[in-house]
Design a protein around this motif. Structure first.
Motif, mmCIF file in Angstrom:
data_model
loop_
_atom_site.group_PDB
_atom_site.id
_atom_site.type_symbol
_atom_site.label_atom_id
_atom_site.label_comp_id
_atom_site.label_asym_id
_atom_site.label_seq_id
_atom_site.Cartn_x
_atom_site.Cartn_y
_atom_site.Cartn_z
ATOM 1 N N SER A 27 -7.248 12.436 -9.977
ATOM 2 C CA SER A 27 -7.242 13.815 -10.481
ATOM 3 C C SER A 27 -6.331 14.685 -9.608
ATOM 4 O O SER A 27 -6.038 14.333 -8.451
ATOM 5 N N GLU A 28 -5.916 15.828 -10.144
ATOM 6 C CA GLU A 28 -5.034 16.724 -9.385
ATOM 7 C C GLU A 28 -5.705 17.191 -8.097
ATOM 8 O O GLU A 28 -5.065 17.303 -7.055
ATOM 9 N N LYS A 29 -7.014 17.444 -8.155
ATOM 10 C CA LYS A 29 -7.750 17.871 -6.959
ATOM 11 C C LYS A 29 -7.704 16.768 -5.897
ATOM 12 O O LYS A 29 -7.488 17.027 -4.712
ATOM 13 N N GLN A 30 -7.899 15.531 -6.356
ATOM 14 C CA GLN A 30 -7.865 14.411 -5.412
ATOM 15 C C GLN A 30 -6.456 14.206 -4.853
ATOM 16 O O GLN A 30 -6.295 13.918 -3.667
ATOM 17 N N ILE A 31 -5.471 14.381 -5.709
ATOM 18 C CA ILE A 31 -4.085 14.244 -5.254
ATOM 19 C C ILE A 31 -3.768 15.309 -4.191
ATOM 20 O O ILE A 31 -3.141 15.024 -3.177
ATOM 21 N N ASN A 32 -4.246 16.526 -4.419
ATOM 22 C CA ASN A 32 -4.038 17.596 -3.424
ATOM 23 C C ASN A 32 -4.646 17.208 -2.080
ATOM 24 O O ASN A 32 -4.033 17.411 -1.029
ATOM 25 N N ILE A 104 -6.798 16.749 12.324
ATOM 26 C CA ILE A 104 -7.797 15.681 12.243
ATOM 27 C C ILE A 104 -9.041 16.182 11.511
ATOM 28 O O ILE A 104 -9.632 15.470 10.692
ATOM 29 N N TYR A 105 -9.404 17.423 11.787
ATOM 30 C CA TYR A 105 -10.550 18.005 11.088
ATOM 31 C C TYR A 105 -10.304 18.012 9.570
ATOM 32 O O TYR A 105 -11.174 17.652 8.782
ATOM 33 N N LEU A 106 -9.100 18.407 9.188
ATOM 34 C CA LEU A 106 -8.767 18.421 7.756
ATOM 35 C C LEU A 106 -8.811 17.013 7.164
ATOM 36 O O LEU A 106 -9.385 16.796 6.103
ATOM 37 N N ILE A 107 -8.206 16.057 7.868
ATOM 38 C CA ILE A 107 -8.179 14.672 7.369
ATOM 39 C C ILE A 107 -9.606 14.170 7.126
ATOM 40 O O ILE A 107 -9.916 13.613 6.080
ATOM 41 N N ARG A 108 -10.477 14.412 8.091
ATOM 42 C CA ARG A 108 -11.855 13.920 7.957
ATOM 43 C C ARG A 108 -12.601 14.634 6.834
ATOM 44 O O ARG A 108 -13.522 14.086 6.253
ATOM 45 N N ASN A 109 -12.214 15.853 6.567
ATOM 46 C CA ASN A 109 -12.835 16.600 5.476
ATOM 47 C C ASN A 109 -12.326 16.186 4.110
ATOM 48 O O ASN A 109 -13.058 16.198 3.134
ATOM 49 N N LEU A 110 -11.046 15.883 4.040
ATOM 50 C CA LEU A 110 -10.404 15.650 2.747
ATOM 51 C C LEU A 110 -10.571 14.212 2.263
ATOM 52 O O LEU A 110 -10.523 13.958 1.060
ATOM 53 N N MET A 111 -10.724 13.283 3.208
ATOM 54 C CA MET A 111 -10.817 11.877 2.821
ATOM 55 C C MET A 111 -12.261 11.398 2.945
ATOM 56 O O MET A 111 -13.068 11.967 3.670
ATOM 57 N N GLU A 133 -14.690 11.787 -9.667
ATOM 58 C CA GLU A 133 -14.351 13.168 -9.990
ATOM 59 C C GLU A 133 -15.231 14.078 -9.159
ATOM 60 O O GLU A 133 -16.438 13.875 -9.077
ATOM 61 N N SER A 134 -14.635 15.079 -8.539
ATOM 62 C CA SER A 134 -15.467 16.014 -7.787
ATOM 63 C C SER A 134 -16.197 16.913 -8.768
ATOM 64 O O SER A 134 -15.712 17.220 -9.851
ATOM 65 N N ALA A 135 -17.384 17.305 -8.357
ATOM 66 C CA ALA A 135 -18.233 18.101 -9.268
ATOM 67 C C ALA A 135 -17.626 19.465 -9.533
ATOM 68 O O ALA A 135 -16.898 19.991 -8.731
#
Lengths: 135, 117
Positions: A27-32, A104-111, A133-135
């Motif tokens: 999804s576009e959100k996941q791609i972002n 690193i904080y962002l990476i751990r949050n996004l993945m 899919e994110s809710a």
């Protein structure tokens, strides 16, 4: 894909990751999320592992599975303590006019899953994103 | 390579920086130069309009972290406006909304500056 340790390559890396994730129906959100995490990870390597030495190389590999995407970033630079991260204290950093330390904080949050392996010859960062899919 | 561009103008006497394209560790120095130039010239009431910005990485946010205190010390502020959701989410994840004025549109920033004067 393989790039030299130059921030000028970051846009190409983002394009590479986005196009492939889109082709595999993320999804576009996941791609972002994936695009930003990979950008932050490569920026960290360029800055900390190679200290902006463009002779350094990064190998970015994507591995698509039915329910997930695994991204592996390999470098031969200086390893860093990826695991001792905490949420940056933004107020404190602003007060001290400090920047950085947020990647690193962002990476751990996004993945969904992140692991880092470092030995004297190479460092390998592995990041996984589930195809939900994110809710 | 996608480009990043900054345009500078004024709105009711306040400095406005219009950001376009993608802001990452490569292009953040351009934003830094533009902000430094304003601070050096004591232009302290700054609006950064994100309407044309498609993407931001933490290096872009770092520029705002590094200079907000300098701007506030000379009696001004940096107000951030017109972010798309994708860009706003990055600011939000890192806790910026409690420490920075992030407004929906440029006019709101102008009004806020006028009130603060």
């Amino acid at each position: 894909m393989k790039i030299h340790a130059s921030t000028g390559s970051l846009a190409d890396v983002r394009e590479f990751v986005s196009v492939n994730a889109r082709n595999h129906s993320f999804s576009e959100k996941q791609i972002n999320d994936i695009r930003l995490a990979v950008d932050e990870a490569c920026t960290n390597v360029i800055k900390h592992a190679y200290n902006y030495d463009e002779k350094g190389q990064l190998l970015i590999q994507l591995s698509f599975h039915p329910n997930s995407l695994t991204i592996t970033i390999t470098d031969q630079g200086r390893g860093f303590n990826f695991n001792s991260y905490k949420k940056p204290d933004l107020k404190e950093r602003i007060k001290n006019k400090k920047r950085g330390g947020m990647g690193i904080y962002l990476i751990r949050n996004l993945m969904d899953e992140v692991s880092y392996y470092s030995d004297p010859g190479q460092n390998i960062l592995t990041m996984k994103k589930w195809r939900k899919e994110s809710a | 390579m996608k480009s990043f561009k900054i345009e500078q103008r004024t709105n009711r006497g306040f400095e406005v920086l219009d950001l376009h394209g993608e802001l990452d560790a490569h292009t953040a120095s351009e934003l830094e130069e533009a902000l430094l130039k304003l601070i050096k010239n004591k232009k302290a009431n700054i609006i950064v309009n994100f309407n044309g910005l498609d993407y931001i990485a933490s290096a872009g946010l770092g520029v705002f972290m590094a200079y907000i205190e300098d701007v506030r010390e000379i009696g001004g502020d940096i107000k951030l406006t017109n972010m798309n959701n994708k860009v706003y989410n990055v600011f939000d994840l890192l806790g910026f909304p409690t420490l920075y004025d992030i407004l929906e549109d440029e006019n709101m920033a102008v009004q806020k500056f006028l009130k603060e004067q």
